[in-house]
Design an enzyme around this catalytic site. Structure first.
Site, mmCIF file in Angstrom:
data_model
loop_
_atom_site.group_PDB
_atom_site.id
_atom_site.type_symbol
_atom_site.label_atom_id
_atom_site.label_comp_id
_atom_site.label_asym_id
_atom_site.label_seq_id
_atom_site.Cartn_x
_atom_site.Cartn_y
_atom_site.Cartn_z
ATOM 1 N N ASP A 206 0.816 -1.205 0.000
ATOM 2 C CA ASP A 206 0.000 0.000 0.000
ATOM 3 C C ASP A 206 0.855 1.263 0.000
ATOM 4 O O ASP A 206 0.421 2.319 -0.430
ATOM 5 C CB ASP A 206 -0.916 -0.036 1.227
ATOM 6 N N HIS A 287 -8.264 5.130 2.014
ATOM 7 C CA HIS A 287 -8.405 6.215 1.054
ATOM 8 C C HIS A 287 -7.115 6.560 0.342
ATOM 9 O O HIS A 287 -7.075 7.498 -0.422
ATOM 10 C CB HIS A 287 -8.930 7.456 1.766
ATOM 11 N N ARG A 288 -6.060 5.828 0.642
ATOM 12 C CA ARG A 288 -4.814 6.195 -0.001
ATOM 13 C C ARG A 288 -4.939 6.030 -1.515
ATOM 14 O O ARG A 288 -4.405 6.820 -2.272
ATOM 15 C CB ARG A 288 -3.656 5.363 0.550
ATOM 16 N N GLY A 289 -5.674 5.010 -1.939
ATOM 17 C CA GLY A 289 -5.891 4.768 -3.354
ATOM 18 C C GLY A 289 -6.504 5.980 -4.040
ATOM 19 O O GLY A 289 -6.027 6.423 -5.081
#
Lengths: 345, 692
Positions: A206, A287-289
């Site tokens: 991630d 929410h990093r995506g």
């Protein structure tokens, strides 16, 4: 620099467009937080990363500063650091010179010990002379640069944890053996791996902003081209580099233009919804995506010389950002194609 | 235990560093965090009432966990502190004060400081967490003094542990101990010292990477499960804010300043009024009933719930706790404490969990051995005519079956889904004195790295890992005779240097030897077995083991997976593993032995664990002996090598006729013996007693 062996020029790499694009996007916008290159052996992974040195922009640093601090941002820190680091006595009192140099690619060897990565205290020296002396590690050298980890999946777990920690905080903290010390460590993490030898943990995955899957070139003509280029390079490295100099410079200039353009890139609200629905459809953790996808789309627009993000940018960004973020169990494989995943759901 | 000038320098430098860090690292405002209401509430409750005892944040990555913690610290008001006190004592609180501050009394000067977030890195050593000898002072002045650790720094602040479940156990113990008592006691390396250490403990974890022990879990007051936002407009808002923050942090901060101030003011007033909040008696009963219903162990849940409810009430500007407060907070308090509410292990990739076998065999079949090893081979033998069928069919006790030949529903080769998975018991190897390198979380070992717990000192110093206390002790009685060149109080010679011996857990090499013969296909036993193997694999993933897999069926054993860290591959292969054919147990054992031996040649210090999943029945021999005798002979030879540990998982179904062959095999191997059901962790019997 002139005496060192010439590096195979970035512009001369045949094929592997995805990987090249991902690397360039990260140079334009370091906040994309890195690239993971997954793929077979002998697909120009390392060549590409090393060749980056050619086209990287310049940054300002203090002369001889092992922490690569930014003179405009962190100048005060330097004075706090100098006394505890092994350095020439002379540099302590005088004001330090500021110099410009290219962003560095720092390599982290797979066998690196934790000491070398985070930095360490020379305890024996301390005991004999009563002075604390810290030797900065690889993370200090990688600040504001590119940290390249070949075979990142084979790295020792505790080193991975350290990397994760620093990548997450942008700060490397040493809390061991009587030293307590921290310094900024914001780097672009570039890793390569061969999935057959073991997967990365989801957390580390991630942390890589983008992920590209590469395989050997399929077209016979391209394969021939690769062989020819390589042979030409091996025969006459200097001449070969000279031949490609113009192309490299052009690439470098295009990157610089994109860096300048990036802050002006705007995105429509409807496209934001598209990005969000991409992430929701596929089912990514957290929410990093979303955030990385937005940044990637904007960077792509800047790369193409546009001030506005278009739908195609978002689509291209999805392929780079999402495959490795699809929610999965520890023992599941990484999917390859975002589009097909989206159709399935 | 004063810090003298030289020491102060270093400390104050760090102070500068930390302050600067706050300055140049702009912190995302608390009020601008989109969603995550539970997380924000839990943090605020702790800020109002530190007695709650911290928050454990479980869940997905990239859900603003660290952002929220940092933002909270930036929001909280400045505190008054005794200047120069390494523990940040509160000048107005005489009870919780370090010894020195108590002595200085009114002479002390006051400074103010923001609440800090002290991050505990995963590789922190024990001496830095609790504090240790200050060697600068020891060597220069010959003074025995304490160099305060992270717990000192965290006093009255927030201690943030990312991935608390990956932290070494002994460090977690120390932290939780301090968190519970509000005091840190140092009893190591010749120092005995204590100082106040009350902090808000915030830990994050991802349950897939391994659970925390229940005792440790219980120490966290509240627990929040965080997830990403599911609504697109929330996600868009989040992206917009993040982008705005990255582009122009100052403007963004200004935009949310007022809201941040409002929350800060709310926290301050709430703190002041906290003691005035009343808790009606009937609600106390309600709380205890709630806890009883959820089978909570001990009383911490009740106490935490009370404190949290009061904080919640006061945040809502009420002076009395109501039922709503309690029902709202109950999940935070109970989710990680309720027994049997252990978060379920991740479901197997194929989501249809088959606890019970598929009804391919009719229940009216009385035969205990429904699938013969012979008939399913039929198709195969037609294809490969060279296969011997009848030649080595030995009259085994398990060859009693006949009825199944008629069963046409069963194809000769089957692939079973992976059955239900569960948390497996602890499997470890015994301790020894060999130094090893590596990482992982399975078996304790002495370690040749600068990691792990310092258990004692020794003459050798192979790793440059110097044991300060022992070195000083060794040098002490020479000091009268020695002269010092550097003006230090203590003169050390190379012969004084002592090294540390450390201990930590590392992963093992685990070899799975799986019986994939036709008999395993019966009554979904293979599904259950695969479930058990999958559970063991998940465990291996969490403990970072190396795994290898061998399956035996038909006439031989295959190495499905050579030793690798890719547990994923093992999982995939397991899912695809076909079942069918006869049972060459001895060939399997031989292959396993070969693998283990090769592995030991490469890594002589390794401690392989071979897990044999079988019902013990066999009907193919490699040599001239009877299959069963041969297998037992092999087993006896394998047991002769003490470096390998064996575990036999018996897949035989309990029933009227049971042969207990697997148990006999286990006896010969000196192995630990389990039925599949007994592998589950919730059973009280401990699997392997550590043989010392």
């Amino acid at each position: 620099m002139n005496n060192t062996q010439p590096i195979y020029p970035f512009a001369a790499i045949v094929g592997q467009e995805n990987m090249k694009l991902a690397l360039i996007l990260n140079i334009i916008n370091p906040t994309l937080s890195g690239v993971l290159i997954r793929g077979e052996k002998g697909t120009a992974k390392s060549t590409a990363v090393r060749a980056l040195a050619d086209i990287l922009p310049e940054i300002e640093v203090f002369a001889g500063d092992p922490f690569q601090l930014s003179p405009s941002d962190e100048s005060d820190l330097l004075h706090a650091f100098t006394p505890v680091v092994r350095q020439k006595e002379a540099s302590q009192a005088k004001p330090v010179k500021i110099e410009k140099r290219k962003v560095k690619v720092v390599e982290l060897p797979v066998g690196a010990t934790e000491d070398r990565v985070v930095g360490t205290l020379d305890l024996e020296h301390a005991l004999k002379k009563g002075e604390k002396r810290i030797e900065p590690g690889i993370l200090a050298a990688a600040h504001r640069g590119i940290l390249y980890v070949d075979e990142v999946n084979l790295l020792d777990d505790h080193v991975v944890d350290v990397l994760l920690d620093s990548a997450a905080m942008g700060v490397n903290t040493i809390e061991r053996e009587g030293i307590s010390f921290s310094h900024p460590a914001r780097f672009t993490l570039v890793g390569t791996m061969n999935p057959e030898e073991g997967e990365l943990r989801p957390q580390l995955l991630d942390r890589f902003g983008l992920c590209v899957l590469i395989e050997g070139v399929r077209e016979p003509e391209d394969r021939v081209a690769i062989m020819e280029q390589r042979a030409a390079f091996d025969e006459d490295p200097v001449g070969f580099c000279k031949k490609w100099e113009a192309a490299s410079r052009k690439l470098g200039e295009r990157i610089e233009r994109a860096i300048a353009l990036y802050p002006e890139v705007a995105i429509e609200r409807s496209l934001l919804f598209e990005i969000a629905s991409y992430c929701l459809d596929i089912g990514v953790d957290g929410h990093r995506g979303d955030i990385i996808m937005l940044k990637t789309a904007k960077t792509l627009a800047a790369w193409h010389g546009r001030k506005k993000v278009v739908s195609a940018d978002a689509e291209a960004a999805a392929e780079l950002v999402l495959p490795h973020r699809v929610r999965r169990q520890p023992l599941q494989e990484i999917g390859e194609d975002v589009k097909s995943l989206r159709m399935k759901k | 235990m004063a810090r003298t000038a030289s020491n102060m320098d270093f400390g104050s430098q760090l102070q500068i560093l930390n302050d600067k860090e706050m300055m140049f690292k702009k912190i995302y405002p608390f009020s601008a965090i989109v969603g995550q209401e539970e997380l924000k509430l839990a943090l605020l409750l702790n800020a109002v009432n530190p007695k709650i005892g911290g928050v454990l944040i479980r869940g997905e990555k990239g859900t603003a966990k660290s952002t929220a913690v940092r933002a909270l610290a930036a929001l909280l008001p400045e505190m008054r502190m005794v200047a120069g006190c390494p523990f940040g004592c509160d000048p107005d609180d005489d009870l919780r004060m370090c010894a020195r501050c108590r002595e200085t009394g009114s002479r002390r000067t006051i400074r103010t400081q923001r609440v800090q977030v002290v991050t505990l890195p995963l590789n922190a050593t024990e001496d830095r967490v609790v504090g240790g000898i200050d060697f600068n002072l020891a060597v220069k002045k010959g003074v025995r003094a304490v160099l305060p650790g992270l717990l000192a720094e965290a006093n009255r602040s927030i201690l943030y542990v990312d991935e608390v479940n990956l932290l070494d156990d002994h460090i977690v113990d120390i932290i939780l101990d301090a968190a519970a008592s509000g005091e840190n006691r140092i009893e190591r390396e010749g120092i005995s010292f204590k100082h106040p250490a009350s902090f808000i403990l915030v830990g994050t974890m991802n349950p897939e990477e391994g659970e925390l022990r229940p005792q440790l879990m219980d120490r966290f007051g509240l627990c929040v499960d965080v997830k990403g936002e599911a609504k697109p407009d929330q996600r868009v808002l989040l992206m917009e804010r993040r982008e705005a923050f990255d582009l122009a942090p100052h403007e963004f901060l200004k935009q949310f300043e007022r809201e941040n101030e409002r929350i800060a003011a709310q926290v301050i007033t709430a703190r002041e009024q906290l003691n005035a909040v009343r808790l009606p008696k009937h609600l106390r009963t309600f709380i205890s009933e709630l806890c009883m219903e959820n089978l909570v162990a001990g009383h911490r849940a009740d106490l935490v719930m009370e404190q949290a409810a009061r904080a919640h009430a006061v945040l809502r500007q009420r002076s009395e706790v109501t039922t709503d407060d309690i029902t709202k907070l109950a999940p935070f308090v109970l989710v990680h404490r309720a027994r049997n509410a252990q978060p379920p292990p991740p479901p197997p990739p194929e989501s249809d969990r088959k606890e019970e076998p598929p009804e391919t065999n009719d229940a009216n079949e009385p035969d205990k051995e429904p699938l013969p090893d012979n008939p399913p081979e039929g198709r195969e033998t037609q294809q490969k005519s060279g296969e011997r069928i009848s030649g080595d069919q030995q009259p085994e006790p398990d060859e009693t079956n006949t009825g199944d030949r008629l069963d046409e529903k069963k194809p000769p080769e089957q692939i079973f889904d992976i059955g239900a998975t569960f948390t497996v018991k602890k499997i470890t190897s015994p301790r020894d004195r060999v130094l090893r390198r590596g990482s992982g979380r399975r078996s304790r070992t002495r370690i040749a790295l600068k990691q792990g717990r310092y258990i004692k000192s020794a003459f050798q110093d192979k790793t440059g890992d110097i044991a300060l206390d022992a070195t000083l002790r060794a040098a002490a009685h020479h000091q009268l005779k020695r002269k010092n060149n550097y003006g230090l109080a203590v003169c050390l010679k190379p012969e004084d240097i002592r090294g540390k011996i450390r201990e930590k857990r590392i992963g093992n090499f685990i070899l799975f030897l799986v019986d994939a013969s036709g008999s395993m296909g019966a009554r979904g036993r293979m599904a259950a077995s695969k479930g058990a193997i999958m559970s063991l694999l998940l465990d291996a993933y969490q403990k970072r083991d190396k795994v290898a897999m061998i399956s035996f069926r038909k006439n031989g054993a295959d190495i499905n997976l050579p030793p690798t860290t890719s547990v994923e591959m093992a999982g995939k292969l397991l899912a695809e593993m076909p079942v069918g054919g006869r049972t060459p147990l001895s060939a399997g054992l031989a292959k396993a032995h070969e693998q283990v031996r090769n592995y030991l040649l490469r890594d002589p210090g390794a401690r392989p664990i071979a897990i044999i999943i079988t019902d013990g029945k066999t009907n193919v021999a490699s040599g001239d002996q009877k299959p069963l005798e041969e297998a037992f002979d092999f087993a006896a030879k394998m047991a002769a090598d003490p470096r390998t540990q064996y575990i036999v998982v018996d897949t035989e179904e309990p029933g009227l006729v049971s042969f207990g062959l697997a148990a006999r095999l286990a006896g010969i191997l000196g192995a630990d013996y389990f039925k599949i059901e007994n592998l589950k962790a919730d059973q009280l019997v401990n699997v392997i007693k550590e043989r010392r």
